[in-house]
Design an enzyme around this catalytic site. Structure first.
Site, short mmCIF file in Angstrom:
data_model
loop_
_atom_site.label_atom_id
_atom_site.label_comp_id
_atom_site.label_asym_id
_atom_site.label_seq_id
_atom_site.Cartn_x
_atom_site.Cartn_y
_atom_site.Cartn_z
N LYS A 79 16.37 12.37 6.74
CA LYS A 79 14.67 11.83 7.22
C LYS A 79 14.71 13.56 8.34
O LYS A 79 15.61 13.65 8.28
CB LYS A 79 14.58 11.06 8.07
CG LYS A 79 12.89 11.01 7.86
CD LYS A 79 12.57 9.76 6.54
CE LYS A 79 10.75 10.11 5.83
NZ LYS A 79 10.49 8.97 5.08
N GLY A 177 -4.61 -2.48 2.60
CA GLY A 177 -4.12 -1.72 2.80
C GLY A 177 -5.10 -1.22 2.01
O GLY A 177 -3.91 -0.94 0.67
N GLY A 179 -5.57 2.60 0.22
CA GLY A 179 -5.36 3.82 0.45
C GLY A 179 -4.49 3.98 -0.80
O GLY A 179 -4.88 3.54 -2.00
N ASN A 180 -3.52 5.45 -0.80
CA ASN A 180 -3.11 5.60 -2.23
C ASN A 180 -2.15 4.43 -3.16
O ASN A 180 -1.94 3.71 -3.94
CB ASN A 180 -1.93 6.39 -2.22
CG ASN A 180 -1.20 7.38 -3.21
OD1 ASN A 180 -0.03 6.55 -4.27
ND2 ASN A 180 -1.81 8.01 -3.67
N VAL A 181 -1.05 3.74 -2.14
CA VAL A 181 -0.45 1.91 -2.37
C VAL A 181 -1.26 1.05 -3.23
O VAL A 181 -1.37 0.53 -4.06
CB VAL A 181 0.67 2.02 -1.85
CG1 VAL A 181 1.44 0.68 -2.13
CG2 VAL A 181 1.67 3.31 -1.10
N GLY A 182 -2.14 0.89 -2.23
CA GLY A 182 -3.05 -0.69 -2.40
C GLY A 182 -3.60 0.57 -3.62
O GLY A 182 -3.49 -1.13 -4.60
P1 NAD Z 1 -3.13 6.03 2.55
O1 NAD Z 1 -3.63 6.34 3.83
O2 NAD Z 1 -3.03 6.10 1.83
O3 NAD Z 1 -3.16 4.55 2.72
C1 NAD Z 1 -3.40 3.23 3.96
C2 NAD Z 1 -4.28 2.73 3.72
O4 NAD Z 1 -4.10 1.38 4.95
C3 NAD Z 1 -6.11 3.47 3.97
O5 NAD Z 1 -7.21 3.05 3.01
C4 NAD Z 1 -6.28 2.20 5.26
O6 NAD Z 1 -7.55 2.43 5.21
C5 NAD Z 1 -5.82 2.03 5.71
N1 NAD Z 1 -5.29 1.26 7.13
C6 NAD Z 1 -5.22 1.73 7.85
N2 NAD Z 1 -4.65 0.70 8.69
C7 NAD Z 1 -4.64 -0.22 9.10
C8 NAD Z 1 -5.19 -1.29 9.68
N3 NAD Z 1 -4.62 -1.58 10.81
N4 NAD Z 1 -5.96 -2.91 9.02
C9 NAD Z 1 -6.02 -2.88 7.48
N5 NAD Z 1 -6.12 -1.15 6.86
C10 NAD Z 1 -5.48 -0.49 7.73
O7 NAD Z 1 -1.38 5.63 2.85
P2 NAD Z 1 -0.41 4.91 1.84
O8 NAD Z 1 -0.18 6.37 1.17
O9 NAD Z 1 -1.35 4.05 0.60
O10 NAD Z 1 0.88 4.32 2.66
C11 NAD Z 1 0.76 3.58 3.08
C12 NAD Z 1 2.03 2.66 3.90
O11 NAD Z 1 3.29 2.71 2.35
C13 NAD Z 1 3.00 3.38 4.93
O12 NAD Z 1 3.79 2.65 4.81
C14 NAD Z 1 3.69 4.53 3.77
O13 NAD Z 1 4.67 4.58 4.51
C15 NAD Z 1 4.09 3.85 3.04
N6 NAD Z 1 4.82 3.91 1.10
C16 NAD Z 1 4.75 4.94 1.15
C17 NAD Z 1 4.78 5.50 -0.45
C18 NAD Z 1 3.96 6.62 -1.29
O14 NAD Z 1 4.46 6.87 -1.90
N7 NAD Z 1 2.51 7.34 -0.58
C19 NAD Z 1 6.59 5.16 -0.17
C20 NAD Z 1 6.71 3.83 0.15
C21 NAD Z 1 6.24 3.48 1.30
#
Ligand code: NAD
Length: 367
Positions: A79, A177, A179-182
Site C-alpha cells: 500500500k 452505506g 455508496g459504490n459497494v452498498g
Molecule cells: P463510497 O464513498 O462510494 O460509499 C460510502 C457510503 O457510505 C456513502 O453512501 C456514504 O454516504 C455512506 N456513509 C459514510 N459514512 C457513513 C455513516 N457514518 N453512516 C452511514 N453511512 C455512511 O465508498 P465505497 O467505495 O462504497 O467504499 C465503502 C467501504 O468499502 C470502504 O470501507 C472501502 O474501503 C471499502 N471497500 C471498497 C471497495 C471498492 O471496490 N470500492 C473494495 C473493498 C473495500
C-alpha cells in the site's frame, strides 16, 4: 541499529520495504510499504490524504497481504500514500512525482484507493508503465462501474445461506452505506431474490418491509444524494438501522461501525462485510457468541482486487466476473467450513488460512 519504525512493525511476514519519498520542489511527500511479495508482486492502492501515517499504510499493506493470499491471487500485499489533500490544485503533479519516486519498487503495482481514481492510475501508468484500476480506453476494467466488490458480496451471501438459517430468495437485506459497494451489493442480492428492507447513508435510514426499489434508490442517490428522499417507507436516523430485523446485514461505509456497545442490538442472521474493518474485535466476538455468521472483510470484499488482478493479466470484464465468483465462492465455503469445524470465528479461520498460504509461498523463496 534498526530504524525504530521498522522495529514497530516487522514480524515473520514482513514488511519487506518501507519507503519514504520526498520532492521538495513540488511539496510531494509519500510513503510506500511493500509488506510481502512471496506470492508475486504486491497489489495495493495509493491513498491520498493529509493525515495518513506510516502505521496506517503498514496496516493497510498487511491487510492486502491477507486479502490477496486468501483470494489465491499471484500477488502479495502493499500500500502507499501521498500525504496531501486529494482536492489539492496540483494533484496531478503530486501523483506524477510520487509515481516516479516509487518507480524502482518493482515489486509494487499501484491501484486506486481513497483520494485516487482511474484518472490518477492513468497518470501513474504514464509515468512508470504499471498500475491497475485503469479506464476502459487504457485496457482497464472499470471495477467501480461494474460493481466488482458488490458482486463479490452477493456471491458471499449465496454461500452464507447454506451455513446460516435463511434462504436468499426472500431474505431481508440491510445495507449501511449506500455508496459504490452498498448499491452494487443491493443490486446483485436483489437479482438473486433478496429484498432490500433497509438502507442507510450519512443523512439517515430508509426502512420498508415491502421492499425498497433498488434502481429507484440508486437514481435518487445520483440526484438528491440522500436515501431518506425515497418516497415510501419509514425515515429514521443514521444509527437507527442497528435493531431493524433483517437476515443479511452488509456494512459498506466506515470502519468500527459495530462494536461492543451495539453488537448485542444487531438483529440479523449473517453479516457480509463490504467495508474494511467495519466491526471491532469485541463486536465480532459478541456476534459469534450470538450465533451470527460474520464473514470478514478480506474474504467478502475481495471482488475489487480480484478484478484488478484480472486486469493486470490482460483479462476481460467477463473473465473478471467469472474469477470473482469462483474465488469468493470457494474461499467463503472454505472459511465457513473451517470455522464450523473448529468452532472458531470466521475471521480467525480466515486469518489462519491466509497465514498458511503466505507461509507456504514464502517457503519457495531463496534463503
Ligand atoms: P463510497 O464513498 O462510494 O460509499 C460510502 C457510503 O457510505 C456513502 O453512501 C456514504 O454516504 C455512506 N456513509 C459514510 N459514512 C457513513 C455513516 N457514518 N453512516 C452511514 N453511512 C455512511 O465508498 P465505497 O467505495 O462504497 O467504499 C465503502 C467501504 O468499502 C470502504 O470501507 C472501502 O474501503 C471499502 N471497500 C471498497 C471497495 C471498492 O471496490 N470500492 C473494495 C473493498 C473495500
Amino acid at each position: 541499529m534498526s530504524e525504530p519504525i521498522f522495529e514497530r512493525f516487522y514480524d515473520e511476514y514482513g514488511p519487506e520495504k518501507i519507503c519514504y519519498v520526498h520532492e521538495p520542489r513540488v511539496g510531494m511527500r509519500g510513503i510506500a510499504v511493500i509488506d510481502n511479495t512471496a506470492a508475486g508482486p504486491a497489489i495495493g492502492g495509493i491513498r491520498m490524504a493529509p493525515d495518513v501515517t506510516t502505521e496506517e499504510v503498514f496496516r493497510l499493506a498487511r491487510a492486502m497481504t491477507w486479502k490477496n493470499a486468501l483470494a489465491g491471487l499471484p500477488h502479495g500485499g502493499g500500500k502507499s500514500a501521498i500525504i496531501a489533500n486529494p482536492k489539492a490544485p496540483n494533484k496531478e503533479t503530486l501523483i506524477r512525482h510520487f509515481a516516479r519516486s516509487i518507480e524502482a519498487l518493482r515489486g509494487y503495482i499501484p491501484g486506486p484507493d481513497m483520494g485516487t481514481d482511474e484518472t490518477a492510475m492513468a497518470w501513474v501508468r504514464d509515468e512508470i508503465g504499471r498500475s491497475v484500476g485503469l479506464s476502459k480506453v487504457l485496457g482497464g476494467i472499470p471495477l467501480d462501474q461494474i460493481g466488482a466488490t458488490g458482486f463479490g458480496c452477493a456471491i458471499c451471501a449465496e454461500v452464507v445461506q447454506e451455513f446460516a438459517e435463511f434462504d436468499l430468495k426472500g431474505a431481508r437485506v440491510s445495507i449501511q452505506g449506500f455508496g459504490n459497494v452498498g448499491q452494487h451489493a443491493a443490486r446483485f442480492l436483489v437479482e438473486r431474490g433478496a429484498i432490500l428492507v433497509t438502507a442507510t447513508d450519512l443523512d439517515g435510514t430508509v426502512h420498508d418491509l415491502d421492499g425498497i426499489d433498488v434502481e429507484e434508490l440508486v437514481k435518487l442517490k445520483e440526484t438528491s444524494g440522500r436515501v431518506t428522499d425515497y418516497p415510501r417507507g419509514k425515515k429514521l436516523g443514521r444509527g437507527d438501522f442497528i435493531d431493524l430485523p433483517c437476515d443479511i446485514f452488509v456494512p459498506a461505509a466506515r470502519p468500527d461501525v459495530i462494536d461492543r456497545t451495539n453488537a448485542l442490538q444487531l438483529d440479523c442472521k449473517a453479516v457480509v462485510q463490504g467495508a474494511n474493518i467495519p466491526i471491532t474485535k469485541e463486536g465480532e466476538r459478541i456476534l459469534h457468541d450470538r450465533g451470527i455468521i460474520s464473514v470478514p472483510d478480506f474474504v467478502a470484499n475481495a471482488g475489487g482486487v480480484i478484478c484488478a488482478a484480472v486486469e493486470y493479466q490482460g483479462g476481460t470484464q467477463r473473465r473478471a466476473f467469472e474469477t470473482i465468483e469462483e474465488k469468493i465462492r470457494e474461499n467463503t465455503t472454505e472459511v465457513l467450513t473451517l470455522a464450523r469445524k473448529y468452532k472458531q470465528m470466521p475471521a480467525e479461520a480466515a486469518l489462519t488460512l491466509a497465514k498458511q498460504r503466505v507461509a507456504e509461498a514464502m517457503n519457495y523463496r531463496r534463503t
